[in-house]
Design an enzyme around this catalytic site. Sequence first.
Site, PDB file in Angstrom:
ATOM      1  CB  THR A   1      -0.898  -0.007   1.261  1.00 31.34           C
ATOM      2  OG1 THR A   1      -1.446   1.283   1.461  1.00 31.34           O
ATOM      3  CG2 THR A   1      -0.123  -0.364   2.515  1.00 31.34           C
ATOM      4  CG  ASP A   2      -1.105   5.011  -0.977  1.00 24.56           C
ATOM      5  OD1 ASP A   2      -1.686   4.363  -0.084  1.00 24.56           O
ATOM      6  OD2 ASP A   2      -1.673   5.921  -1.622  1.00 24.56           O
ATOM      7  CD  GLU A   3      -3.450   3.379   4.349  1.00 25.56           C
ATOM      8  OE1 GLU A   3      -3.323   3.436   5.571  1.00 25.56           O
ATOM      9  OE2 GLU A   3      -4.522   3.099   3.777  1.00 25.56           O
TER      10      GLU A   3
ATOM     11  CE1 TYR B   1      -3.250  -2.738   5.667  1.00 23.90           C
ATOM     12  CE2 TYR B   1      -3.262  -0.374   5.203  1.00 23.90           C
ATOM     13  CZ  TYR B   1      -3.278  -1.687   4.755  1.00 23.90           C
ATOM     14  OH  TYR B   1      -3.310  -1.964   3.402  1.00 23.90           O
TER      15      TYR B   1
ATOM     16  CE  LYS C   1       0.087  -4.712   2.880  1.00 22.56           C
ATOM     17  NZ  LYS C   1      -0.322  -6.031   2.313  1.00 22.56           N
TER      18      LYS C   1
ATOM     19  N   PRO D   1     -20.867   9.271   8.336  1.00 24.40           N
ATOM     20  CG  PRO D   1     -19.860   7.341   9.182  1.00 24.40           C
ATOM     21  CD  PRO D   1     -20.979   7.800   8.302  1.00 24.40           C
TER      22      PRO D   1
HETATM   23  P1  NAD Z   1      -9.661  -7.372   2.218  1.00 22.08           P
HETATM   24  O1  NAD Z   1      -9.631  -7.072   3.677  1.00 22.08           O
HETATM   25  O2  NAD Z   1     -10.902  -7.085   1.441  1.00 22.08           O
HETATM   26  O3  NAD Z   1      -9.332  -8.928   1.976  1.00 22.08           O
HETATM   27  C1  NAD Z   1      -8.319  -9.584   2.680  1.00 22.08           C
HETATM   28  C2  NAD Z   1      -8.458 -11.086   2.430  1.00 22.08           C
HETATM   29  O4  NAD Z   1      -7.395 -11.745   3.138  1.00 22.08           O
HETATM   30  C3  NAD Z   1      -9.781 -11.677   2.965  1.00 22.08           C
HETATM   31  O5  NAD Z   1     -10.332 -12.550   2.007  1.00 22.08           O
HETATM   32  C4  NAD Z   1      -9.362 -12.434   4.216  1.00 22.08           C
HETATM   33  O6  NAD Z   1     -10.184 -13.545   4.496  1.00 22.08           O
HETATM   34  C5  NAD Z   1      -7.923 -12.843   3.865  1.00 22.08           C
HETATM   35  N1  NAD Z   1      -7.100 -13.048   5.066  1.00 22.08           N
HETATM   36  C6  NAD Z   1      -6.941 -12.202   6.113  1.00 22.08           C
HETATM   37  N2  NAD Z   1      -6.139 -12.755   7.048  1.00 22.08           N
HETATM   38  C7  NAD Z   1      -5.770 -13.973   6.562  1.00 22.08           C
HETATM   39  C8  NAD Z   1      -4.936 -15.007   7.058  1.00 22.08           C
HETATM   40  N3  NAD Z   1      -4.339 -14.935   8.262  1.00 22.08           N
HETATM   41  N4  NAD Z   1      -4.749 -16.109   6.284  1.00 22.08           N
HETATM   42  C9  NAD Z   1      -5.358 -16.227   5.092  1.00 22.08           C
HETATM   43  N5  NAD Z   1      -6.181 -15.282   4.580  1.00 22.08           N
HETATM   44  C10 NAD Z   1      -6.373 -14.165   5.311  1.00 22.08           C
HETATM   45  O7  NAD Z   1      -8.398  -6.613   1.618  1.00 22.08           O
HETATM   46  P2  NAD Z   1      -8.237  -5.859   0.211  1.00 22.08           P
HETATM   47  O8  NAD Z   1      -8.792  -4.493   0.333  1.00 22.08           O
HETATM   48  O9  NAD Z   1      -8.714  -6.753  -0.869  1.00 22.08           O
HETATM   49  O10 NAD Z   1      -6.658  -5.722   0.142  1.00 22.08           O
HETATM   50  C11 NAD Z   1      -5.865  -6.771  -0.419  1.00 22.08           C
HETATM   51  C12 NAD Z   1      -4.403  -6.382  -0.307  1.00 22.08           C
HETATM   52  O11 NAD Z   1      -4.160  -5.175  -1.001  1.00 22.08           O
HETATM   53  C13 NAD Z   1      -3.928  -6.156   1.130  1.00 22.08           C
HETATM   54  O12 NAD Z   1      -2.636  -6.718   1.253  1.00 22.08           O
HETATM   55  C14 NAD Z   1      -3.878  -4.646   1.274  1.00 22.08           C
HETATM   56  O13 NAD Z   1      -2.886  -4.253   2.176  1.00 22.08           O
HETATM   57  C15 NAD Z   1      -3.528  -4.235  -0.149  1.00 22.08           C
HETATM   58  N6  NAD Z   1      -4.026  -2.910  -0.553  1.00 22.08           N
HETATM   59  C16 NAD Z   1      -5.349  -2.600  -0.447  1.00 22.08           C
HETATM   60  C17 NAD Z   1      -5.798  -1.350  -0.869  1.00 22.08           C
HETATM   61  C18 NAD Z   1      -7.260  -0.985  -0.801  1.00 22.08           C
HETATM   62  O14 NAD Z   1      -7.600   0.165  -1.115  1.00 22.08           O
HETATM   63  N7  NAD Z   1      -8.156  -1.887  -0.461  1.00 22.08           N
HETATM   64  C19 NAD Z   1      -4.891  -0.415  -1.377  1.00 22.08           C
HETATM   65  C20 NAD Z   1      -3.543  -0.767  -1.478  1.00 22.08           C
HETATM   66  C21 NAD Z   1      -3.120  -2.031  -1.072  1.00 22.08           C
END
Ligand code: NAD
Length: 342
Positions: A135-137, A160, A164, A215
């Site tokens: 993530t960019d965070e 978080y 990451k 919110p």
């Molecule tokens: P999400 O929370 O929707 O999905 C996460 C998935 O991981 C879920 O299906 C969950 O069941 C699974 N999971 C969690 N813990 C687990 C474990 N211990 N073992 C196996 N599976 C597990 O997340 P997302 O929004 O789809 O994000 C996916 C990835 O992309 C993450 O790594 C996040 O950091 C990164 N990301 C997300 C965004 C965003 O805007 N959503 C932006 C940049 C990067």
Amino acid sequence: MNLLITGGAGFIGSNLIRHVIDKPEITKLVNLDSLTYAGHLENLDGIHGVHLRYIFEKVDLRNKDEVLRVVRQHDITHVMHLAAESHVDRSISGPGDFITTNINGTFHLLEACRSHWQTRNQEPGTKNLFLHVSTDEVFGSLGPTGFFTEETSYAPNSPYSASKAASDMLVRAYHHTYGLPTLITNCSNNYGPFQFPEKLIPVVIQSILARQSIPVYGDGMNVRDWLYVGDHCEALWTVLTAGKPGETYNIGGHNEKANLHLVRLICDLIDEMQPALGGSSRDLITFVTDRPGHDRRYAIDAGKIERDLGWVPAHTFETGIRETVAWYLQNQAWCQSVLSRH
Ligand code: NAD
């Protein structure tokens, strides 16, 4: 390739599986997911239990032996690692799972790949790749100007983003120490179908439909760079198939929006699409106490992936957000179903 996607039942992971499942390069696609509150197999309707190339493994990344078993049993050649605890608010109220899943889980997956890829009898020309989705965070907060590049120093501000950042560092170290062929992507905020209704855009939509207050943290002027999830999926596939091992690529949508402006836009779109709701949805906006440590602004310079790999987002924000709002309006049964279980 025998492709392992972790977190394939989540928001981005399920969109990614839909995006790549029919690519001719893929022999089999294994979805490893423990199905936390954020993971739902109905996100994969039409694929899960149906598609011949698709295999599901309900495995927790925190179980090191099971992670190794999956990598060995399916002779995984390529990994797209998305599974994570992903919600900043939850990391503030309970950081433990973020440490064990995001850091230890990534460590287990790196170890499994290191072990399997060093010992398996490789066909000549077989390529392995481990793409870590971040993530960019991790870069912290920007002032009113400037952009995150691949050279920006890490300065994570929430549990978080710290978890990451730690996982990114492990991936980097496995490349430099063991020569593991890794790639890292750092992406801005995604939006689109199948996002669990705890994140900003689906929360706003659900609040408007229920005629409940919307919110908005602080003064609503925190800025995020929004990317349509389908564009992110195409960027990830581009990096997996054309990226240079050891490199990092930033992915962004060139769409900076203050939260308040985004919320007003969604209000106006729903008022247009569902006039029967009555009244201006903007009246529902309520400012609430700011999130502790809330980063002010994120903005990505995606110049490297555009220049080196030729990826550019296909969606404008105007088309992407309209499609997304329409999807949530048409898929209220999905929203109610995933919410009812938590
Ligand atoms: P999400 O929370 O929707 O999905 C996460 C998935 O991981 C879920 O299906 C969950 O069941 C699974 N999971 C969690 N813990 C687990 C474990 N211990 N073992 C196996 N599976 C597990 O997340 P997302 O929004 O789809 O994000 C996916 C990835 O992309 C993450 O790594 C996040 O950091 C990164 N990301 C997300 C965004 C965003 O805007 N959503 C932006 C940049 C990067």
